[in-house]
Write a protein that holds these residues in place. Structure first.
Motif, PDB file in Angstrom:
ATOM      1  N   VAL A 153      -7.066 -14.303  15.050  1.00  0.00           N
ATOM      2  CA  VAL A 153      -5.975 -14.404  14.080  1.00  0.00           C
ATOM      3  C   VAL A 153      -5.178 -13.110  14.139  1.00  0.00           C
ATOM      4  N   GLU A 154      -3.887 -13.224  14.333  1.00  0.00           N
ATOM      5  CA  GLU A 154      -3.035 -12.054  14.454  1.00  0.00           C
ATOM      6  C   GLU A 154      -2.907 -11.324  13.115  1.00  0.00           C
ATOM      7  N   ASN A 155      -2.986  -9.995  13.151  1.00  0.00           N
ATOM      8  CA  ASN A 155      -2.755  -9.169  11.974  1.00  0.00           C
ATOM      9  C   ASN A 155      -1.267  -8.826  11.875  1.00  0.00           C
ATOM     10  N   LYS A 156      -0.778  -8.741  10.665  1.00  0.00           N
ATOM     11  CA  LYS A 156       0.626  -8.428  10.437  1.00  0.00           C
ATOM     12  C   LYS A 156       0.815  -6.930  10.284  1.00  0.00           C
ATOM     13  N   ILE A 157       1.694  -6.341  11.067  1.00  0.00           N
ATOM     14  CA  ILE A 157       1.971  -4.901  10.981  1.00  0.00           C
ATOM     15  C   ILE A 157       3.011  -4.667   9.887  1.00  0.00           C
ATOM     16  N   ILE A 158       2.664  -3.814   8.931  1.00  0.00           N
ATOM     17  CA  ILE A 158       3.541  -3.545   7.795  1.00  0.00           C
ATOM     18  C   ILE A 158       3.893  -2.067   7.775  1.00  0.00           C
ATOM     19  N   LYS A 159       5.156  -1.777   7.663  1.00  0.00           N
ATOM     20  CA  LYS A 159       5.609  -0.395   7.538  1.00  0.00           C
ATOM     21  C   LYS A 159       5.509   0.010   6.066  1.00  0.00           C
ATOM     22  N   GLY A 160       5.012   1.228   5.836  1.00  0.00           N
ATOM     23  CA  GLY A 160       4.740   1.699   4.485  1.00  0.00           C
ATOM     24  C   GLY A 160       5.968   1.843   3.622  1.00  0.00           C
ATOM     25  N   LEU A 161       5.663   1.930   2.311  1.00  0.00           N
ATOM     26  CA  LEU A 161       6.745   2.029   1.334  1.00  0.00           C
ATOM     27  C   LEU A 161       6.964   3.483   0.923  1.00  0.00           C
ATOM     28  N   LEU A 172       0.846  -1.185   0.000  1.00  0.00           N
ATOM     29  CA  LEU A 172       0.000   0.000   0.000  1.00  0.00           C
ATOM     30  C   LEU A 172       0.889   1.245   0.000  1.00  0.00           C
ATOM     31  N   GLN A 173       1.114   1.794  -1.168  1.00  0.00           N
ATOM     32  CA  GLN A 173       2.000   2.944  -1.320  1.00  0.00           C
ATOM     33  C   GLN A 173       1.438   4.172  -0.610  1.00  0.00           C
ATOM     34  N   GLY A 174       2.296   4.843   0.149  1.00  0.00           N
ATOM     35  CA  GLY A 174       1.907   6.115   0.754  1.00  0.00           C
ATOM     36  C   GLY A 174       1.495   6.028   2.203  1.00  0.00           C
ATOM     37  N   THR A 175       1.238   4.832   2.716  1.00  0.00           N
ATOM     38  CA  THR A 175       0.849   4.710   4.123  1.00  0.00           C
ATOM     39  C   THR A 175       2.080   4.467   4.988  1.00  0.00           C
ATOM     40  N   ALA A 176       2.037   5.025   6.181  1.00  0.00           N
ATOM     41  CA  ALA A 176       3.151   4.833   7.115  1.00  0.00           C
ATOM     42  C   ALA A 176       3.112   3.443   7.729  1.00  0.00           C
ATOM     43  N   LEU A 177       1.911   2.993   8.051  1.00  0.00           N
ATOM     44  CA  LEU A 177       1.722   1.693   8.697  1.00  0.00           C
ATOM     45  C   LEU A 177       0.402   1.082   8.240  1.00  0.00           C
ATOM     46  N   SER A 178       0.328  -0.228   8.282  1.00  0.00           N
ATOM     47  CA  SER A 178      -0.940  -0.889   7.979  1.00  0.00           C
ATOM     48  C   SER A 178      -0.993  -2.242   8.675  1.00  0.00           C
ATOM     49  N   ALA A 179      -2.216  -2.710   8.904  1.00  0.00           N
ATOM     50  CA  ALA A 179      -2.434  -4.012   9.533  1.00  0.00           C
ATOM     51  C   ALA A 179      -3.016  -4.946   8.482  1.00  0.00           C
ATOM     52  N   LYS A 180      -2.240  -5.943   8.076  1.00  0.00           N
ATOM     53  CA  LYS A 180      -2.690  -6.883   7.045  1.00  0.00           C
ATOM     54  C   LYS A 180      -3.381  -8.076   7.694  1.00  0.00           C
ATOM     55  N   THR A 181      -4.611  -8.297   7.286  1.00  0.00           N
ATOM     56  CA  THR A 181      -5.381  -9.424   7.805  1.00  0.00           C
ATOM     57  C   THR A 181      -5.046 -10.686   7.012  1.00  0.00           C
ATOM     58  N   ASP A 182      -5.155 -11.826   7.664  1.00  0.00           N
ATOM     59  CA  ASP A 182      -4.894 -13.114   7.021  1.00  0.00           C
ATOM     60  C   ASP A 182      -6.230 -13.827   6.837  1.00  0.00           C
TER      61      ASP A 182
END
Length: 341
Positions: free
Chosen positions: A333-341, A296-306
């Motif tokens: 179910v744990e969400n994965k924390i992703i740092k933005g691009l 997800l371009q432009g976001t600082a952080l996001s929570a990716k659901t499985d």
């Protein structure tokens, strides 16, 4: 041209073999009993030769299991949207189907329209032995029909969202609370003091849990609730665009960070910023509390659901509930924390 071979029923097969229908039934269902190997072979050979076709409705009536799981989803009439366009739901359905096939279990898709609730059709599906158990997707906070299921002892499981009073309710869901706390803390620790939460829907537990997570992180870090503004969207990109346009009307009151209920609204905000205020893209941190992508371009952080894991866990749990009626199950179910691009 080949003609399709006509099938026979249990009585016709029994008459041909000069045995009772119950004998045929015991052989075809591999039931325990005093059936000689010779009789068993005669029945199986004749069934193949005469193209025996069991009556599925009779099988279900006399057996304890149908090997069918019902999946209830919101109707288009109720939500005003095309529910089957929801990418989360599509991935969950795919996962459910893959897992259920491993157990030779089928899935019956049901829509929670007005008649389904008012006429209690969910009970009829159990009583008519159409299903063994029920998965419920897209529940709203104010729904209560699951109380009938619980009162009658029918196995059910909420997948994703749960009703407001979830005490004693069986469910599997994504852990939005933990991921929302983590993302909010990271934003605050990164310097954000004024936050905006763009809620996706006020009547589902996922949005409510996300908001709880944001407030919990603020409390843990000593940030006053007055530092949080809340706006309301509908999970669609257009509501993100409208939010961004509203913010641009007074740039003196801009937040340091914006948390959105899903990635689609975040995309809407970013589009407006790029079009009308590109300087804000680096100034205001945008975080998505629910995303289906790692890019997800432009976001600082996001929570990716499985969603695949959620479907797998739902199948495992509903089988457990069907075998052990009366137990209470809650799994996250744990969400994965992703740092933005």
């Amino acid at each position: 041209m080949l003609m399709e071979k006509k099938s026979c029923n249990i009585r016709e097969l029994a008459n041909y073999l000069k045995v009772s229908p119950s004998t045929v039934s015991r052989v075809m269902n591999n039931s325990k009993g005093a059936i000689s190997p010779m009789t068993r072979k005669r029945v199986l050979d004749a069934a193949k030769m005469l193209n025996y076709s069991p009556n599925i409705n009779a099988q279900r009536f006399f057996s304890k299991r149908t090997n069918v799981v019902g999946l209830v989803i919101p109707s288009n009439d109720k939500d005003g949207d095309y529910i089957l366009e929801d990418p989360h739901l599509m991935r969950v359905i795919s996962s459910l189907g893959t897992e259920l096939r491993k157990y030779s279990i089928h899935m019956l898709l049901l829509f929670a329209d007005e008649a389904f609730i008012a006429e209690k059709q969910y009970l009829d599906h159990f009583r008519g032995k159409h299903i063994d158990s029920l998965l419920i997707w897209g529940c709203q906070l104010d729904e209560t029909y699951h109380e009938d299921l619980r009162a009658h002892g029918f196995p059910y499981l909420f997948v994703g969202n749960v009703p407001k009073n979830k005490d004693g309710v069986n469910y599997v869901a994504c852990d939005y609370l933990s991921s929302s706390i983590k993302i909010t803390r990271l934003l605050i620790e990164g310097g954000a003091q004024k936050l905006l939460f763009l809620e996706g829907c006020h009547n589902i537990s996922a949005s409510d849990t996300q908001k709880q997570g944001v407030l919990s992180a603020m409390k843990e870090t000593g940030l006053s609730e007055d530092s949080l503004s809340i706006m309301y969207g509908d999970f669609k990109k257009e509501s993100g665009r409208k939010t961004a346009l509203s913010l641009l009307k007074d740039k003196t009151k801009l937040p340091d960070a914006i948390l959105t209920g899903n990635n689609t609204m975040a995309i809407g905000i970013l589009e407006i910023f790029k079009e009308q205020a590109p300087e804000l893209i680096d100034k205001i941190k945008i975080a998505s509390l629910d995303t289906d992508t790692e890019n997800l371009q432009g976001t600082a952080l996001s929570a990716k659901t499985d969603d695949v894991k959620l479907g797998e866990l739902a199948v495992e749990t509903i089988i457990e509930l069907t075998k052990n009626k009366g137990i209470k199950v809650v799994k996250l179910v744990e969400n994965k924390i992703i740092k933005g691009l």
